[in-house]
Design a protein around this motif. Structure first.
Motif, PDB file in Angstrom:
ATOM      1  N   SER A  45      -0.445  -9.584  -8.397  1.00 29.33           N
ATOM      2  CA  SER A  45      -0.564  -9.069  -7.030  1.00 29.33           C
ATOM      3  C   SER A  45      -1.954  -9.367  -6.499  1.00 29.33           C
ATOM      4  O   SER A  45      -2.940  -9.123  -7.190  1.00 29.33           O
ATOM      5  N   LEU A  55       2.480 -11.623  -3.727  1.00 31.61           N
ATOM      6  CA  LEU A  55       2.967 -11.456  -5.092  1.00 31.61           C
ATOM      7  C   LEU A  55       3.264 -12.843  -5.635  1.00 31.61           C
ATOM      8  O   LEU A  55       3.881 -13.665  -4.959  1.00 31.61           O
ATOM      9  N   GLY A  84       4.480  -4.816  -8.299  1.00 31.25           N
ATOM     10  CA  GLY A  84       3.441  -5.552  -7.588  1.00 31.25           C
ATOM     11  C   GLY A  84       3.084  -4.918  -6.252  1.00 31.25           C
ATOM     12  O   GLY A  84       1.912  -4.836  -5.878  1.00 31.25           O
ATOM     13  N   LEU A  88      -0.453  -3.448  -4.674  1.00 31.71           N
ATOM     14  CA  LEU A  88      -0.985  -3.795  -3.352  1.00 31.71           C
ATOM     15  C   LEU A  88      -1.274  -2.550  -2.523  1.00 31.71           C
ATOM     16  O   LEU A  88      -2.171  -2.552  -1.679  1.00 31.71           O
TER      17      LEU A  88
END
Length: 133
Positions: A45, A55, A84, A88
């Motif tokens: 990520s 990703l 992922g 983030l």
């Protein structure tokens, strides 16, 4: 596989997310460069800006992990996309992240009673699945 609803649910409607699929060789290069781990990985990520991220997924690594996690390709891919996206969003590996993973995984991809667990000694990698009681 469509991830727009999942993205909106986790990151919000305004978040711009790109998803790239790479070879094991490229996954290994990126993992080595940014995490100093010299092996390919299933998902990476990268937050690019406040409301923008990427990703990077390696399908061949994911396929090799299917038996270990007793999931279909789509189920494991979905889980890894959730994993992922939570990174983030700013989450680190923790029990809080596992609760969020379970919530979204059950909602979108994996509706039975198994969950994926992390091994802290594995430098944040996904380790095993365990049946919920």
């Amino acid at each position: 596989m469509e991830f727009e609803k999942v993205k909106q649910d986790i990151l919000g409607k305004e978040y711009s997310l790109s998803i790239a699929y790479v070879s094991e060789k490229k996954s290994r290069e990126i993992n080595k460069k940014y995490r100093n781990i010299d092996k390919p990985t299933n998902v990476l990520s990268f937050a690019l800006r406040k409301n923008m991220g990427e990703l990077i997924l390696c399908k061949s690594v994911i396929k090799k992990e299917l038996k270990k996690f007793d999931r279909t390709f789509e189920q494991l891919l979905g889980f890894l996309v959730i994993h992922g996206m939570l990174h983030l969003k700013g989450m680190q590996h923790s029990s809080r992240m596992e609760v969020a993973e379970d919530k979204y995984d059950q909602k979108y991809f994996y509706r039975n009673r198994h969950r994926v667990h992390h091994n802290k000694s594995h430098r944040g990698g996904i380790f095993k699945r365990r049946k919920k009681s």
